[in-house]
Design an enzyme around this catalytic site. Structure first.
Site, PDB file in Angstrom:
ATOM      1  N   HIS A  40       1.583   3.998   7.139  1.00  0.00           N
ATOM      2  CA  HIS A  40       1.254   4.619   5.849  1.00  0.00           C
ATOM      3  C   HIS A  40       1.728   6.068   5.826  1.00  0.00           C
ATOM      4  CE1 HIS A  40      -1.596   1.221   6.167  1.00  0.00           C
ATOM      5  NE2 HIS A  40      -1.270   1.079   4.884  1.00  0.00           N
ATOM      6  N   ASP A  49      -0.397   6.693  10.480  1.00  0.00           N
ATOM      7  CA  ASP A  49      -0.768   5.678  11.459  1.00  0.00           C
ATOM      8  C   ASP A  49       0.411   4.832  11.935  1.00  0.00           C
ATOM      9  OD1 ASP A  49      -0.180   4.281   9.181  1.00  0.00           O
ATOM     10  OD2 ASP A  49      -2.174   3.378   8.933  1.00  0.00           O
ATOM     11  N   SER A  77       0.810  -1.225   0.000  1.00  0.00           N
ATOM     12  CA  SER A  77       0.000   0.000   0.000  1.00  0.00           C
ATOM     13  C   SER A  77       0.838   1.266   0.000  1.00  0.00           C
ATOM     14  CB  SER A  77      -0.944   0.011   1.206  1.00  0.00           C
ATOM     15  OG  SER A  77      -0.212  -0.094   2.420  1.00  0.00           O
TER      16      SER A  77
END
Length: 207
Positions: free
Chosen positions: A186, A183, A13
């Site tokens: 990310h 977080d 991601s």
């Protein structure tokens, strides 16, 4: 290494970074920053930057799609960023099947060998970044052997090492008031910039 042509960025991601909702399919993270830098720094060169990040991926997931997302594209350069989810799952879902360092190294070796045998691509190995903005977090301690494996891969396959993990630790040690992530994992825009700067700095050393 000639810095031009088709560059495939593959990972999780952190690499994906919104590419599915981006009309250019580049995403809004470090890949876009690198793409934009290359175009403006080398206006007489041609670049085809391809983002193949997929959220949640671990290294076995890369192996499952390597043929389609790397080999079939016949890239000139392949930049690999993986390892965060391999460790993160150990923390968040210890009951599920895990990828420990031995398997991580074995699969990573398969990817590198396949790329060397079936393409003419230069390999760029990005260290996994961080898990938690505390250098002593459990995630960052568990990341250490994975970082060492990436360093080993770069040396073994004569690739370019992007010392992303080291750059992030150095930033955290400087105690800047600005965060790198949303977080702990990310990237926010600052984290993406640090990734891009570290990548560019490593690649420029050989160009």
């Amino acid at each position: 290494m000639k810095l031009e042509g088709r560059i495939v960025f593959i990972g999780d991601s952190i690499t994906e970074s919104g590419r599915w909702r981006d009309p250019e399919q580049i995403g809004y993270g470090y890949v876009r920053l690198i793409r934009d830098y290359l175009i403006t720094a080398y206006p007489h060169r041609s670049f085809d930057v391809v983002n193949r990040g997929v959220s949640g991926n671990r290294i076995p997931d890369l192996l499952a799609r390597w043929e389609r997302d790397v080999i079939d594209l016949q890239p000139d350069i392949v930049s690999i960023s993986i390892g965060i989810n391999d460790v993160w799952r150990q923390l968040d879902h210890p009951e599920k099947e895990q990828v420990y360092p031995d398997q991580f190294e074995q699969v990573y070796t398969q990817l590198a060998v396949q790329t060397k045998e079936q393409t003419k691509a230069q390999l760029i190995f990005m260290e996994p970044t961080i898990i938690g903005e505390d250098i002593h977090s459990e995630g960052n301690i568990k990341l250490k052997p994975y970082v060492k494996i990436v360093q080993k891969m770069a040396q073994r396959f004569r690739g370019i090492l992007v010392p992303t993990h080291q750059a992030f630790l150095a930033y955290l040690q400087a105690r800047s008031p600005y965060r790198l992530t949303t977080d702990g994992v990310h990237m926010n825009s600052i984290g993406n910039m640090l990734m891009a700067r570290t990548w560019i700095g490593a690649v420029k050393k050989v160009n």
